[in-house]
Design a protein around this motif. Structure first.
Motif, mmCIF file in Angstrom:
data_model
loop_
_atom_site.group_PDB
_atom_site.id
_atom_site.type_symbol
_atom_site.label_atom_id
_atom_site.label_comp_id
_atom_site.label_asym_id
_atom_site.label_seq_id
_atom_site.Cartn_x
_atom_site.Cartn_y
_atom_site.Cartn_z
ATOM 1 N N VAL A 302 2.779 -8.111 -6.609
ATOM 2 C CA VAL A 302 1.505 -8.702 -6.190
ATOM 3 C C VAL A 302 1.543 -8.858 -4.679
ATOM 4 O O VAL A 302 2.300 -9.678 -4.154
ATOM 5 C CB VAL A 302 1.263 -10.074 -6.859
ATOM 6 C CG1 VAL A 302 -0.078 -10.649 -6.407
ATOM 7 C CG2 VAL A 302 1.301 -9.945 -8.376
ATOM 8 N N ALA A 303 0.746 -8.066 -3.969
ATOM 9 C CA ALA A 303 0.695 -8.100 -2.505
ATOM 10 C C ALA A 303 -0.671 -8.639 -2.086
ATOM 11 O O ALA A 303 -1.693 -7.993 -2.317
ATOM 12 C CB ALA A 303 0.925 -6.712 -1.929
ATOM 13 N N LEU A 304 -0.671 -9.822 -1.468
ATOM 14 C CA LEU A 304 -1.913 -10.486 -1.084
ATOM 15 C C LEU A 304 -2.158 -10.290 0.408
ATOM 16 O O LEU A 304 -1.295 -10.570 1.228
ATOM 17 C CB LEU A 304 -1.829 -11.977 -1.399
ATOM 18 C CG LEU A 304 -1.443 -12.334 -2.840
ATOM 19 C CD1 LEU A 304 -1.102 -13.816 -2.957
ATOM 20 C CD2 LEU A 304 -2.565 -11.968 -3.788
ATOM 21 N N VAL A 305 -3.348 -9.814 0.763
ATOM 22 C CA VAL A 305 -3.772 -9.571 2.150
ATOM 23 C C VAL A 305 -2.620 -9.040 2.998
ATOM 24 O O VAL A 305 -2.297 -9.560 4.063
ATOM 25 C CB VAL A 305 -4.399 -10.828 2.803
ATOM 26 C CG1 VAL A 305 -5.702 -11.166 2.127
ATOM 27 C CG2 VAL A 305 -3.468 -12.040 2.744
ATOM 28 N N GLY A 306 -1.995 -7.988 2.553
ATOM 29 C CA GLY A 306 -0.810 -7.461 3.213
ATOM 30 C C GLY A 306 -1.092 -6.790 4.543
ATOM 31 O O GLY A 306 -2.180 -6.267 4.784
ATOM 32 N N ILE A 307 -0.107 -6.821 5.414
ATOM 33 C CA ILE A 307 -0.152 -6.117 6.706
ATOM 34 C C ILE A 307 0.621 -4.809 6.517
ATOM 35 O O ILE A 307 1.836 -4.830 6.361
ATOM 36 C CB ILE A 307 0.500 -6.960 7.814
ATOM 37 C CG1 ILE A 307 -0.200 -8.313 7.932
ATOM 38 C CG2 ILE A 307 0.463 -6.215 9.139
ATOM 39 C CD1 ILE A 307 0.519 -9.280 8.853
ATOM 40 N N TYR A 308 -0.077 -3.695 6.548
ATOM 41 C CA TYR A 308 0.585 -2.423 6.261
ATOM 42 C C TYR A 308 0.501 -1.420 7.408
ATOM 43 O O TYR A 308 1.295 -0.491 7.466
ATOM 44 C CB TYR A 308 -0.022 -1.787 5.005
ATOM 45 C CG TYR A 308 0.000 -2.697 3.807
ATOM 46 C CD1 TYR A 308 1.215 -3.122 3.266
ATOM 47 C CD2 TYR A 308 -1.177 -3.160 3.239
ATOM 48 C CE1 TYR A 308 1.242 -3.974 2.177
ATOM 49 C CE2 TYR A 308 -1.155 -4.009 2.157
ATOM 50 C CZ TYR A 308 0.057 -4.416 1.624
ATOM 51 O OH TYR A 308 0.083 -5.279 0.558
ATOM 52 N N ASP A 309 -0.470 -1.573 8.315
ATOM 53 C CA ASP A 309 -0.635 -0.622 9.407
ATOM 54 C C ASP A 309 0.273 -1.055 10.557
ATOM 55 O O ASP A 309 -0.147 -1.675 11.529
ATOM 56 C CB ASP A 309 -2.094 -0.587 9.864
ATOM 57 C CG ASP A 309 -2.335 0.507 10.903
ATOM 58 O OD1 ASP A 309 -1.354 1.147 11.327
ATOM 59 O OD2 ASP A 309 -3.495 0.702 11.282
ATOM 60 N N MET A 310 1.543 -0.705 10.449
ATOM 61 C CA MET A 310 2.522 -1.194 11.413
ATOM 62 C C MET A 310 2.410 -0.533 12.784
ATOM 63 O O MET A 310 3.023 -0.983 13.746
ATOM 64 C CB MET A 310 3.931 -1.042 10.858
ATOM 65 C CG MET A 310 4.175 -1.883 9.609
ATOM 66 S SD MET A 310 3.649 -3.609 9.813
ATOM 67 C CE MET A 310 4.784 -4.154 11.072
ATOM 68 N N LEU A 311 1.622 0.534 12.898
ATOM 69 C CA LEU A 311 1.387 1.104 14.221
ATOM 70 C C LEU A 311 0.524 0.171 15.065
ATOM 71 O O LEU A 311 0.502 0.280 16.287
ATOM 72 C CB LEU A 311 0.703 2.471 14.097
ATOM 73 C CG LEU A 311 1.556 3.588 13.494
ATOM 74 C CD1 LEU A 311 0.749 4.869 13.392
ATOM 75 C CD2 LEU A 311 2.802 3.820 14.331
ATOM 76 N N ARG A 312 -0.152 -0.768 14.413
ATOM 77 C CA ARG A 312 -1.005 -1.708 15.135
ATOM 78 C C ARG A 312 -0.368 -3.067 15.324
ATOM 79 O O ARG A 312 -0.689 -3.799 16.251
ATOM 80 C CB ARG A 312 -2.348 -1.876 14.406
ATOM 81 C CG ARG A 312 -3.177 -0.600 14.371
ATOM 82 C CD ARG A 312 -4.482 -0.840 13.612
ATOM 83 N NE ARG A 312 -5.275 0.380 13.497
ATOM 84 C CZ ARG A 312 -6.136 0.791 14.417
ATOM 85 N NH1 ARG A 312 -6.336 0.095 15.520
ATOM 86 N NH2 ARG A 312 -6.815 1.899 14.248
ATOM 87 N N VAL A 313 0.519 -3.460 14.411
ATOM 88 C CA VAL A 313 1.070 -4.828 14.479
ATOM 89 C C VAL A 313 2.596 -4.836 14.574
ATOM 90 O O VAL A 313 3.230 -5.825 14.259
ATOM 91 C CB VAL A 313 0.622 -5.668 13.251
ATOM 92 C CG1 VAL A 313 -0.868 -5.836 13.229
ATOM 93 C CG2 VAL A 313 1.113 -5.030 11.970
ATOM 94 N N GLU A 314 3.164 -3.745 15.050
ATOM 95 C CA GLU A 314 4.618 -3.633 15.043
ATOM 96 C C GLU A 314 5.311 -4.647 15.964
ATOM 97 O O GLU A 314 6.497 -4.892 15.842
ATOM 98 C CB GLU A 314 5.058 -2.216 15.418
ATOM 99 C CG GLU A 314 4.988 -1.876 16.905
ATOM 100 C CD GLU A 314 3.607 -1.458 17.381
ATOM 101 O OE1 GLU A 314 3.509 -0.969 18.509
ATOM 102 O OE2 GLU A 314 2.630 -1.617 16.626
#
Length: 317
Positions: A302-314
């Protein structure tokens, strides 16, 4: 004369300040003390370089979260109350203004404290809760060292009296010991047959402290074990614990969580084919990485509001 005067800047390591009874400032400093020390600053000079260390750094961490209110350091007439983080649970320690340790309040096992409020003299009011007890305010009387319950509190809609809380340590890939808090349903045995939900976060120096959630009773009443892992990236063991789990060290977070899950199975708290994991935001990132790296360990994610675009938030977690 009504003008503001800046006495601290980012580089000096001061992360929290509060006024004492005589107008002096008590500061939490991370300068050469990643787990925090307390220094006293003369309000007339406001020269941080001349601040005197009152409480030196210890093996445990002074709570200094940026969103923490009321503050985690509270001076009274002659006492200094300080909230310490103990790897997840927390406690209140008491000092005099020379840094000598004094008797403190009695607290439930595996609990968290918050909400320090000054009363008369050196008495305080504070909030405490645990995984099985809802928030309640207690009164501490330093003259008698008594901790007294008040009528301020939350009534639980469910009964957790039969739930057992076990706190153990998993060993991560690099050998680091990682706390795991395990909530066992009433009468549960370590026979390796149960389903389990393991929760994790591991980022932004946010500590996962014991919190009461009546909704967990839905799982526990149906025999499901619930666990919370205090993995790196949080601040459970200070700024070093945080830095060991961010930026180029982020893999440690994923390794810690996998080790925590494997620990619960190896210890017989759950069945290897009945493991679910859950996390939100930065914890959602953790869910995505865990599923990608260890799909064989989990049957549900169960992944809630996950951060997946690590090119933007690395650079942020």
């Amino acid at each position: 004369d009504g003008r503001f005067e800046q006495f601290s800047r980012f580089g000096d390591g001061i992360v929290q300040a509060t006024f004492g009874p005589d107008g002096d400032l008590f500061l939490v400093s991370l300068q050469d003390a990643p787990r925090g020390s307390i220094v006293r600053l003369d309000a007339d000079s406001l020269d941080v370089n001349k601040a005197r260390t009152i409480v030196p750094e210890s093996r445990d961490t002074i709570v200094t979260s940026f969103y923490h209110s009321p503050p985690s350091v509270l001076p009274t007439d002659s006492r200094l109350y300080v909230i310490y983080q103990l790897g997840g649970p927390s406690e209140i320690r008491v000092f005099d203004f020379d840094g000598k340790r004094c008797g403190g309040p009695s607290l439930p096992a595996v609990s968290s404290v918050d909400g320090l409020v000054r009363l008369d003299g050196d008495e305080i009011l504070f909030s405490t809760e645990s995984y099985v007890k809802p928030p309640a305010f207690l009164r501490f009387q330093p003259s008698s060292l008594k901790t007294v319950a008040t009528k301020l509190g939350t009534d639980s809609p469910v009964d957790f009296s039969g739930v057992k809380v076990v706190r153990e340590y998993a060993r991560s890939k690099d050998g680091t010991k990682v706390p795991v808090n395990i909530l066992l349903p009433k009468g549960a045995r370590r026979d390796g047959s149960r389903a389990i939900v393991v929760y994790g976060y591991g980022g932004f120096a946010i500590s996962l402290t014991p919190r009461f959630d009546p909704l967990r009773e839905l799982m526990l009443a149906n025999g499901v074990v619930y666990a919370v892992a205090n993995i790196r990236g949080g601040a459970e063991f200070g700024e070093t614990w945080h830095q060991q789990g961010n930026l180029t060290n982020k893999q440690n977070v994923f390794d810690d969580f996998a080790a925590a899950v494997q620990h619960t199975v190896r210890r017989g708290y759950a069945s290897a084919d009945r493991v679910a994991i859950m996390g939100g935001s930065n914890g959602g990132l953790l869910m995505g990485a865990s599923l990608t790296q260890h799909p064989e360990l989990f049957r549900a994610v169960v992944a809630l509001v996950g951060i997946y675009d690590m090119l933007r938030v690395e650079l942020s977690a």
